[in-house]
Design a protein around this motif. Structure first.
Motif, PDB file in Angstrom:
ATOM      1  N   LYS A  69       0.870  -1.176   0.032  1.00  0.00           N
ATOM      2  CA  LYS A  69       0.002  -0.018   0.043  1.00  0.00           C
ATOM      3  C   LYS A  69       1.026   1.219   0.150  1.00  0.00           C
ATOM      4  O   LYS A  69       1.919   1.157   0.692  1.00  0.00           O
ATOM      5  CB  LYS A  69      -0.859   0.046   1.365  1.00  0.00           C
ATOM      6  N   GLU A  83      -3.416   6.925  -3.733  1.00  0.00           N
ATOM      7  CA  GLU A  83      -3.273   5.831  -3.015  1.00  0.00           C
ATOM      8  C   GLU A  83      -3.473   4.573  -3.828  1.00  0.00           C
ATOM      9  O   GLU A  83      -4.116   4.381  -4.513  1.00  0.00           O
ATOM     10  CB  GLU A  83      -4.476   5.961  -1.867  1.00  0.00           C
ATOM     11  N   VAL A  85      -3.292   0.410  -3.963  1.00  0.00           N
ATOM     12  CA  VAL A  85      -3.270  -1.014  -2.943  1.00  0.00           C
ATOM     13  C   VAL A  85      -2.899  -2.063  -3.947  1.00  0.00           C
ATOM     14  O   VAL A  85      -3.595  -2.142  -5.086  1.00  0.00           O
ATOM     15  CB  VAL A  85      -4.581  -1.252  -2.435  1.00  0.00           C
TER      16      VAL A  85
END
Length: 186
Positions: A69, A83, A85
């Motif tokens: 992450k 972001e 992941v």
């Protein structure tokens, strides 16, 4: 012809001998399972832009579990905030932009090792930054990119900084914190 005294000749020989005896430091081997916080600056010259920006990020990598992450926040330039992941165990990568749009990309195979590139670096000497001396390891692909890893001489497996230089974007990352971790299963 140049004549040198025996003392000068010996001194030059001794300097050359000592220089040839200086060992290359051990190649860094950072943990593939880690958590870090970092600061960065980047210079983006893509598509005719000329952006110099600063920001911060946080990275968790559990390579052995196939997960990672990354969070990136850029001061004054939210279009660069992201972001990410990565879940090789699920076969997917999720990228969430500053507008909270999520792009899902399929993944297959095993998660690549985060630090595999370090095996191909060459020792590039030392440099001093903020009164500390670091060993510098560089991997260059002429005409494409150059990436450098800076480590402290007494702790070579803890990254201190990474410099990425490419045709249209340069990124300097400095690690505020670094912790090798044992990954949890999903």
């Amino acid at each position: 012809t140049i004549k040198m005294s025996p003392i000068i000749t010996f001194a030059l020989f001794f300097i050359a001998l000592v220089a040839s005896q200086t060992p290359t430091p051990h190649r860094p081997q950072p943990s593939e399972n880690f958590h870090s916080t970092l600061g960065f600056e980047f210079h983006d010259r893509q598509n005719g832009t000329n952006v110099l920006a600063f920001g911060r990020g946080e990275v968790w990598v559990a390579q052995s579990a196939g997960m990672a992450k990354n969070l990136v926040e850029v001061d004054g330039h939210p279009q660069y905030d992201i972001e990410t992941v990565i879940r090789y165990d699920l076969g997917k990568r999720f990228d969430v932009d500053h507008d909270r749009n999520c792009k899902v990309t399929p993944l297959s195979g095993a998660m690549p090792k985060e630090w595999a590139w370090v095996a191909d670096t060459q020792y590039n000497g030392t440099f001093k930054y903020h009164e500390r001396e670091y060993d510098l390891w560089r991997l260059s692909k002429p005409g494409q990119y150059s990436i450098e890893l800076a480590v402290e001489q007494d702790d070579p497996n803890r990254p201190r900084a990474i410099n990425n230089y490419a045709k249209e974007i340069d990124v300097f990352q400095y690690f505020n914190s670094w912790q090798a971790v044992t990954p949890h299963k999903a």
